[in-house]
Scaffold this motif. Structure first.
Motif, short mmCIF file in Angstrom:
data_model
loop_
_atom_site.label_atom_id
_atom_site.label_comp_id
_atom_site.label_asym_id
_atom_site.label_seq_id
_atom_site.Cartn_x
_atom_site.Cartn_y
_atom_site.Cartn_z
N LEU A 1 0.75 -1.25 0.08
CA LEU A 1 0.00 -0.13 0.15
C LEU A 1 0.97 1.34 0.02
CD1 LEU A 1 -2.81 1.27 0.17
CD2 LEU A 1 -2.64 0.99 2.71
N GLY A 2 1.86 1.28 0.79
CA GLY A 2 2.89 2.33 0.86
C GLY A 2 2.10 3.57 1.34
N TYR B 1 -4.74 -3.08 -6.83
CA TYR B 1 -5.06 -4.22 -6.96
C TYR B 1 -4.61 -5.16 -8.21
CZ TYR B 1 -8.86 -7.56 -6.90
OH TYR B 1 -9.93 -8.77 -7.17
N LYS B 2 -4.25 -4.51 -9.08
CA LYS B 2 -3.62 -5.40 -10.31
C LYS B 2 -2.19 -5.99 -9.83
CE LYS B 2 -5.90 -3.06 -14.08
NZ LYS B 2 -5.66 -1.87 -15.25
N LYS B 3 -1.51 -4.98 -9.21
CA LYS B 3 -0.26 -5.47 -8.62
C LYS B 3 -0.24 -6.51 -7.81
CE LYS B 3 3.58 -3.53 -6.09
NZ LYS B 3 4.54 -2.21 -5.44
N VAL B 4 -1.21 -6.30 -6.85
CA VAL B 4 -1.36 -7.40 -5.81
C VAL B 4 -1.98 -8.87 -6.29
CG1 VAL B 4 -2.63 -8.34 -3.73
CG2 VAL B 4 -1.96 -6.08 -3.84
N ASP B 5 -2.64 -8.72 -7.38
CA ASP B 5 -3.25 -9.99 -8.18
C ASP B 5 -2.13 -10.84 -8.66
OD1 ASP B 5 -4.98 -11.72 -9.35
OD2 ASP B 5 -5.52 -10.50 -10.85
N LYS B 6 -1.12 -9.70 -9.25
CA LYS B 6 0.17 -10.30 -10.21
C LYS B 6 0.98 -11.16 -9.12
CE LYS B 6 2.04 -7.74 -13.20
NZ LYS B 6 2.58 -6.50 -13.88
N GLU C 1 -4.40 -20.38 -3.42
CA GLU C 1 -4.42 -20.21 -1.94
C GLU C 1 -5.62 -19.35 -1.74
OE1 GLU C 1 -3.68 -21.28 1.82
OE2 GLU C 1 -2.86 -22.17 -0.17
N ASN C 2 -5.85 -18.49 -2.92
CA ASN C 2 -7.24 -17.66 -2.64
C ASN C 2 -7.18 -16.65 -1.65
OD1 ASN C 2 -9.70 -16.72 -3.71
ND2 ASN C 2 -10.68 -18.18 -2.71
N LEU C 3 -6.08 -15.63 -1.50
CA LEU C 3 -5.98 -14.83 -0.64
C LEU C 3 -6.02 -13.39 -1.03
CD1 LEU C 3 -2.95 -16.26 1.41
CD2 LEU C 3 -5.08 -16.48 2.29
N LEU C 4 -6.31 -13.33 -2.17
CA LEU C 4 -6.53 -11.78 -2.80
C LEU C 4 -7.46 -11.09 -2.11
CD1 LEU C 4 -5.93 -9.98 -5.03
CD2 LEU C 4 -7.31 -10.91 -6.49
N GLN C 5 -8.60 -11.32 -1.91
CA GLN C 5 -9.77 -10.91 -1.13
C GLN C 5 -9.43 -10.31 0.30
OE1 GLN C 5 -12.14 -9.52 -2.85
NE2 GLN C 5 -11.37 -10.36 -4.74
N VAL C 6 -8.66 -11.45 0.78
CA VAL C 6 -8.18 -11.33 2.21
C VAL C 6 -6.99 -10.14 2.20
CG1 VAL C 6 -6.89 -12.21 4.24
CG2 VAL C 6 -8.55 -13.57 2.82
N VAL C 7 -6.17 -10.08 1.24
CA VAL C 7 -5.20 -9.06 1.22
C VAL C 7 -5.86 -7.84 0.74
CG1 VAL C 7 -2.93 -8.20 0.09
CG2 VAL C 7 -3.47 -10.72 0.78
N TRP C 8 -6.79 -7.75 -0.01
CA TRP C 8 -7.29 -6.54 -0.53
C TRP C 8 -8.41 -5.88 0.48
CZ3 TRP C 8 -6.57 -2.88 -3.87
CH2 TRP C 8 -7.63 -2.15 -4.15
#
Length: 913
Positions: A790-791, A848-853, A859-866
């Protein structure tokens, strides 16, 4: 002094059978102590012993007590100190010098004189008298005939006898009758003399008055003597008459004694003959049974058994002394020995024939099965299919049942001819070992075929000999040309070598297959292996137990304790715990019980079980290393069951030895997994995702938990878990540090989340601490990644408020910050205008695109991280609003987007992707 002497004699010396001869009152020289007495005494019993006794008054002062006594023979020197002048001092030299001072010189001289007399009278060794006046010694020995040794005083001393109580009482009564008895002794003595003379005269007159009666008495005595002479003459005549009668009676008595002696001897002789006849006579029926009895029928075996027992009783009868010297007894014993030798030989030959017959029948059955598979044109596929389905060992119960009929005869043979019994035992072990070797190897070959799913028919049966020739060769080698079984060993060994060579070739071909990875096998394959391995163990256990029970009953080992067996040693597993006790058959040691002999026979008979099990274990481990888990659980259970029955049995020991191999394979499997973790390589061009060894740990743990449920060796799995999870943690961090494509926090976050999910699902109690650690690592790296990724999405606004916070930290009050030129309201409005809602949404979309990459899909952690990033962004937004409210109160300055706008932006971005 006289009164003291009398008191000492009465109280001290009379109870000890001693006489007091002299006494002197003394004290020790140079010391002021109360006086004591030295007494010279002699014993009243022979031999006479002379002592010098020291007597002291008691502490209470009311009686005397004996303190010390010295034997006069131990006295070496008597030193009177001065022979001229009177001196009360004197020394007595015993074991040491005793210095004394007498109360008076007279007492001293009297005492020394008494000592000198006693020395002269009783001692051969003469005492040295130093500084003693010669006149004193001469006065103590009066002149006269032979008075040099026994002086007059000593004779008086020796003749003295103490009055007894009655004499004392009579004297006291006599003295009481005369008033002057004490004051005038002479008058009293004269009175006693006169009374004695009057009594003597009265006695004489009485004798003279009775002279007439004496004469009459003498006359009567003369007449009595005459009568006695007449009676003696009659007695003499009677004695002469009875002399002849006495001689006749003596002859009759001697004759009666001889008759009685002869009768006694006849009775004893009859008793001995009856004893020998009753105990050493074998019935003709028994003799016939021993010589010609039928050993094939049950009735004939029973007759032979009874006859053998009767023969053994006759041979073991306890003969009385002298029986063994009788010629008839010796002949009977020789006859019994011949019968025993003849029957033992016949029994041995028959049992050997039974062994050969049974072995040949079973061998023929084995060849029939193998021959059907090798005949050209035979339906081998159906036969092999049936053969593979029937994974079971042959039942030897009929063979055991037939042989158990001879169990009592084997016991008789063991007690009478142990050499032949031992020979039969060795023959049985030799035949059975080769028979079981063939059966067990065939059994294991079928198990290997079922495990691998391959047959190798041509290779397996190409070299099998023809059925007729092979069976004929076996039978001829067993019987031999002389009817004995000495030639069977070489032929059977030859055939065993051929068949074992074929099996070795097939086993090697099976083991040469490529090692399959666990991912290529499904659960059904592993379950199939588990069932096959369990069936193998389940077939081996009853086979070994049945054979062991038969050996114990047939060979009657419960009574034998004098053979040689094996030594036992403990085998340790790789973790340091003792797995089993193994027996080394190459080291011979005395066997202490029948169990050791049974175990030795079982080792010889089933010598192929342990190698075959090890080969099967090696094959299973080669097919799939995870098979070691199944084998460890199954083998541990069977070892535990066998040890509960008999911890020292052959089955328990063999399975325990094999369990060591299984445990080593299990440890090797764990070590290989750890090694694979250390050697894992990650592609530099693709994202990491869930590491392979993390997924393999999940597969291992799930499989292990299903296998080790309620297992005896759960502790081994717990140790393996700790080793594996430690290696997993270490290597996940290692890979994360080396990753270039995927951020370190993402690798750590995803893999530890996967580990935590696995441990939570499986609920492994020994890994509770590791589960908490995995969750903590996942949470920490998630937070770290969110903050790092996030920075500062509102960079200029962040720099502006960092300056504000710096001014406040320097001491500027929050409400006065707006008066700073660089941080006034105008500057704040400029910064806020640079971040309208459209720009914020665009920045979040790029994030979001960066995290998805970075994140993997599995593991399906994208929504958790987002969601975590959304929360972090809102936290920063609230922080900015708080600073505006505190540092710019009443200014009406707000951000151009709200928290609701942030939520809407994040939601629409997540849905659009």
């Amino acid at each position: 002094m006289t009164a003291i002497k009398h008191a000492l004699q009465r109280d001290i010396f009379t109870p000890n059978d001693e006489r007091l001869l002299s006494i002197v009152n003394v004290c020790k020289a140079g010391k002021k102590k109360r006086n004591c007495f030295l007494c010279a005494t002699v014993t009243t019993e022979r031999p006479v012993q002379v002592n010098v006794v020291k007597v002291k008054k008691s502490d209470k002062g009311d009686f005397y007590k004996r303190q010390t006594a010295w034997a006069l023979r131990d006295l070496a020197v008597v030193d009177a100190k001065d022979a001229i002048k009177e001196n009360p001092e004197f020394d007595l030299h015993f074991d040491k010098v005793y210095k004394w001072v007498a109360s008076s010189t007279v007492e001293k001289n009297t005492f020394i004189s008494c000592i000198w007399k006693l020395n002269q009278r009783y001692l051969r060794k003469k005492i040295d008298f130093v500084n003693v006046s010669s006149q004193l010694l001469e006065e103590s020995v009066p002149s006269g005939e032979n008075q040099s040794v026994t002086g007059g005083d000593e004779e008086a001393v020796d003749e003295y006898q103490e009055l007894n109580a009655r004499e004392e009482q009579d004297i006291e009564i006599m003295m009481e009758g005369c008033e002057y008895a004490i004051s005038n002794a002479e008058a009293f003595a004269e009175k006693l003399s006169r009374e004695l003379q009057v009594l003597d005269g009265a006695n004489i007159q009485s004798i003279m008055a009775s002279e007439k009666q004496v004469n009459i008495l003498m006359k009567l005595l003369d007449e009595a003597l005459k009568e006695v002479d007449q009676i003696e003459m009659k007695l003499s005549s009677y004695e002469e008459m009875l002399q002849s009668v006495k001689e006749q009676m003596d002859q009759i008595s001697e004759s009666n004694h001889l008759i009685h002696l002869s009768n006694t001897n006849n009775v004893k002789l009859l008793s001995e003959i009856e004893f020998l006849v009753n105990h050493m006579d074998l019935a003709k029926g028994h003799i016939k049974a021993l010589q010609e009895g039928d050993l094939t029928s049950s009735r004939g075996i029973e007759a032979c058994t009874n006859a053998a027992d009767a023969l053994l009783q006759c041979m073991n009868v306890a003969l009385r002394p002298g029986h063994d010297m009788l010629h008839a007894v010796q002949q009977q014993q020789q006859r019994f020995s011949d019968l025993r030798e003849q029957f033992a030989r016949r029994l041995t030959n028959h049992l050997n024939s039974v062994f050969v017959q049974q072995f040949t029948q079973i061998l023929l059955q084995l060849y029939n099965r193998s021959y059907c598979l090798s005949v050209p044109g035979h339906d081998q596929s159906s036969t092999l299919a049936q053969h593979s389905v029937e994974l079971m060992l042959p039942n030897h119960h009929p063979f055991h049942r037939d042989l158990l009929r001879y169990a009592k005869l084997m016991e008789w043979l063991k007690n009478t001819d142990y050499g032949k019994y031992d020979g039969l035992t060795k023959n049985y072990m030799d035949y059975l070992s080769r028979l079981y070797e063939r059966e067990i190897k065939d059994f294991f070959e079928v198990a290997k075929i079922k495990m691998t799913g391959t047959t190798k028919e041509g290779k397996k049966f190409a070299t099998l000999p023809r059925k007729e020739s092979a069976v004929k060769q076996e039978t001829e080698s067993l019987h031999g040309s002389s009817g004995k079984l000495t030639g069977s060993t070489s032929s059977l060994n030859k055939l065993s070598v051929q068949s074992s060579g074929n099996r070795r070739s097939q086993s090697s071909s099976l083991l040469d297959m490529g090692n399959m990875s666990a991912s290529d096998l499904d659960v059904a394959d592993r379950t199939k292996f588990d069932k096959i391995f369990e069936q193998v163990l389940s077939e081996l256990e009853p086979l070994c137990l049945a054979e062991q029970d038969f050996i114990s009953k047939f060979f009657k080992l419960q009574q034998h304790q004098s053979m040689h067996g094996t030594t036992m040693s403990e085998t340790e597993d790789t973790d340091g715990g003792t797995l089993s006790r193994s027996y080394n058959p190459s080291v011979a040691q005395p066997i202490s019980s029948e169990k050791d002999m049974i175990r030795q026979m079982m080792i010889k008979i089933f010598r192929c079980i342990e190698p075959e099990l090890n080969n099967l274990i090696a094959l299973g481990d080669k097919i799939d290393s995870f098979n070691s888990l199944y084998m460890l659980v199954k083998m541990s259970h069977h070892v535990w069951t066998a040890q509960n029955v008999d911890p020292a049995s052959f089955l328990s020991t063999t399975l325990g030895n094999v369990l060591v191999t299984v445990k080593r394979n299990f440890d090797k499997c764990i070590s290989n997994q750890i090694k694979q973790m250390e050697e894992v390589k990650i592609s530099k061009k693709s994202k990491v995702g869930i590491l392979p060894f993390v997924a393999e740990f999940e597969e291992f743990a799930a499989l292990a938990e299903s296998i080790f449920k309620n297992a005896e060796r759960r502790g081994d799995l717990d140790k393996a878990y700790l080793k594996l999870i430690t290696a997993v943690f270490f290597n996940v961090e290692k890979v994360a540090n080396e990753s270039q494509k995927t951020p370190r926090d993402v690798v750590m976050m995803e893999n530890f989340h996967h580990i935590f999910a696995t441990l939570s699902r499986l609920k492994i109690s020994c890994l509770e601490a590791e589960k908490k650690e995995a969750k903590q690592k996942y949470t920490d790296h998630l937070q770290s990644y969110v903050i790092y990724s996030l920075g500062q999405p509102l960079e200029k606004l962040n720099h502006f408020f960092e300056g504000v916070e710096a001014r406040v930290a320097q001491g500027v009050r929050e409400e006065e910050v707006s008066y700073q030129l660089a941080f006034n309201k105008q500057e704040l409005r400029k910064v806020i205008k640079e971040y309208p809602g459209k720009e914020v949404k665009k920045g979040l979309d790029n994030l979001y695109k960066k995290v998805d990459k970075h994140l993997c899909e599995e593991e399906n952690l994208l929504q958790v991280v987002w969601h975590s990033m959304q929360d972090e962004f809102i936290r920063q937004y609230k922080h900015f609003e708080g600073l505006i409210a505190r540092c710019y109160p009443g200014s009406g300055i707000t951000m151009e987007f709200t928290i609701q706008d942030i939520l809407d932006y994040c939601s629409s971005i997540a849905q659009s992707h």
